[in-house]
Design an enzyme around this catalytic site. Structure first.
Site, PDB file in Angstrom:
ATOM      1  N   GLU A 174      41.022  42.623  43.594  1.00 38.56           N
ATOM      2  CA  GLU A 174      41.656  41.852  44.669  1.00 38.56           C
ATOM      3  C   GLU A 174      42.620  42.750  45.439  1.00 38.56           C
ATOM      4  O   GLU A 174      43.316  43.578  44.868  1.00 38.56           O
ATOM      5  CB  GLU A 174      42.418  40.670  44.051  1.00 38.56           C
ATOM      6  CG  GLU A 174      43.155  39.811  45.053  1.00 38.56           C
ATOM      7  CD  GLU A 174      43.990  38.706  44.391  1.00 38.56           C
ATOM      8  OE1 GLU A 174      44.334  37.742  45.088  1.00 38.56           O
ATOM      9  OE2 GLU A 174      44.291  38.822  43.184  1.00 38.56           O
TER      10      GLU A 174
ATOM     11  N   LYS B 150      39.992  33.221  50.011  1.00 39.36           N
ATOM     12  CA  LYS B 150      40.544  32.640  48.788  1.00 39.36           C
ATOM     13  C   LYS B 150      41.037  31.219  49.035  1.00 39.36           C
ATOM     14  O   LYS B 150      41.826  30.971  49.946  1.00 39.36           O
ATOM     15  CB  LYS B 150      41.690  33.525  48.276  1.00 39.36           C
ATOM     16  CG  LYS B 150      42.277  33.107  46.937  1.00 39.36           C
ATOM     17  CD  LYS B 150      43.351  34.110  46.524  1.00 39.36           C
ATOM     18  CE  LYS B 150      43.976  33.776  45.178  1.00 39.36           C
ATOM     19  NZ  LYS B 150      45.044  34.758  44.823  1.00 39.36           N
TER      20      LYS B 150
ATOM     21  N   CYS C  89      40.765  35.657  41.854  1.00 36.70           N
ATOM     22  CA  CYS C  89      41.929  35.542  40.969  1.00 36.70           C
ATOM     23  C   CYS C  89      42.263  34.104  40.564  1.00 36.70           C
ATOM     24  O   CYS C  89      41.632  33.540  39.683  1.00 36.70           O
ATOM     25  CB  CYS C  89      43.125  36.225  41.636  1.00 36.70           C
ATOM     26  SG  CYS C  89      44.421  36.749  40.467  1.00 36.70           S
TER      27      CYS C  89
END
Length: 253
Positions: free
Chosen positions: A39, A104, A138
């Site tokens: 990331e 995300k 994540c």
């Protein structure tokens, strides 16, 4: 499909240094079809997008395109991007055949990510060499409904800057996602310390559809994980143990 997952240190908010570092690594990974980076691999997990974010067609995307063409690979990882006066933690997927991205969705409020970045609203599946791949970033790992397999993917990829303090959760949730979704799972995390003094142990892993490690990186050291995944083996397992047929229906709002 041959996977190379790069567990690496990151130079804090220094795109050029990180791209040079990864360029050298990629030259030496050997045969690979897919290369997975962490990331925010050009900066580290920074809450200063006004200083680090790139335009949507910025230099890192051009670098990814160059890497894909030069090395005949699909390459992916997330970058801070500015588009339409908003900032996104954008997971790019680039191959010689084309490109896509996933923004995300779950923003890590404990670090204030939701105050600096906009949440993506579209779940993203890409297909490469016949393998259907779900892209996640994540904190998305903690939300199994959002990344639940609806019989629409074979490989689930999480790229992360996941702190060492919560490494047990990282490893446990990756295993759970593989088992419950009957899917291969790749979890690529960084190592080292970021500009905020937060330490990352890595614990990157490639898991099979039983939740068993196919490749696992040692903690606290840069590493290249190499593994080969088999779509035929996955399909055979799903046929002999078709738990997905008993899954509950649902819709996301």
């Amino acid at each position: 499909m041959k996977i190379a997952a790069l567990q690496s240190t990151l130079f804090w908010q220094d795109r050029d240094a990180n791209l040079a570092y990864f360029s050298d690594l990629i030259k030496n990974i050997g045969a690979a079809d897919v290369v997975v980076l962490p990331e925010m691999f050009t900066t580290g997990f920074s809450m200063a997008p006004e200083h680090i974010a790139e335009p949507a067609d910025g230099p890192t995307l051009h670098w990814l395109r160059d890497m894909a063409q030069q090395h005949h690979i699909a390459i992916c990882g997330s970058v801070a991007v500015q588009e339409n006066n908003k900032y996104f933690n954008r997971f790019y997927w680039v191959s010689p055949e084309g490109e896509s991205h996933y923004d995300k969705h779950h923003l890590f409020r404990m670090a204030g990510e939701h105050k600096h970045y906009a949440a993506g609203m579209e779940r993203k599946i890409v297909e490469y060499q016949g393998v259907r791949i779900c892209l996640q970033v994540c904190y998305d790992l903690r939300f199994p409904v959002y990344c639940r397999n609806r019989n629409d993917y074979d490989l689930l990829i999480f790229v992360a800057n996941w702190p060492e303090a919560r490494r047990h959760a990282w490893s446990s949730l990756l295993t759970a996602r593989a088992i419950e979704n009957q899917s291969y799972v790749i979890g690529v995390n960084r190592v080292g310390e970021d500009g905020n003094g937060i330490h990352y142990s890595g614990d990157s892993v490639i898991l099979d559809y039983l939740g068993q490690p196919v490749a696992h990186a040692a903690a606290n050291t840069p590493a290249i994980l190499s593994a080969e995944i088999s779509l035929a083996d996955l399909q055979a397992f799903r046929e002999t143990f078709p738990a997905h047929l008993d899954a509950d229906g649902f819709e996301l709002k």
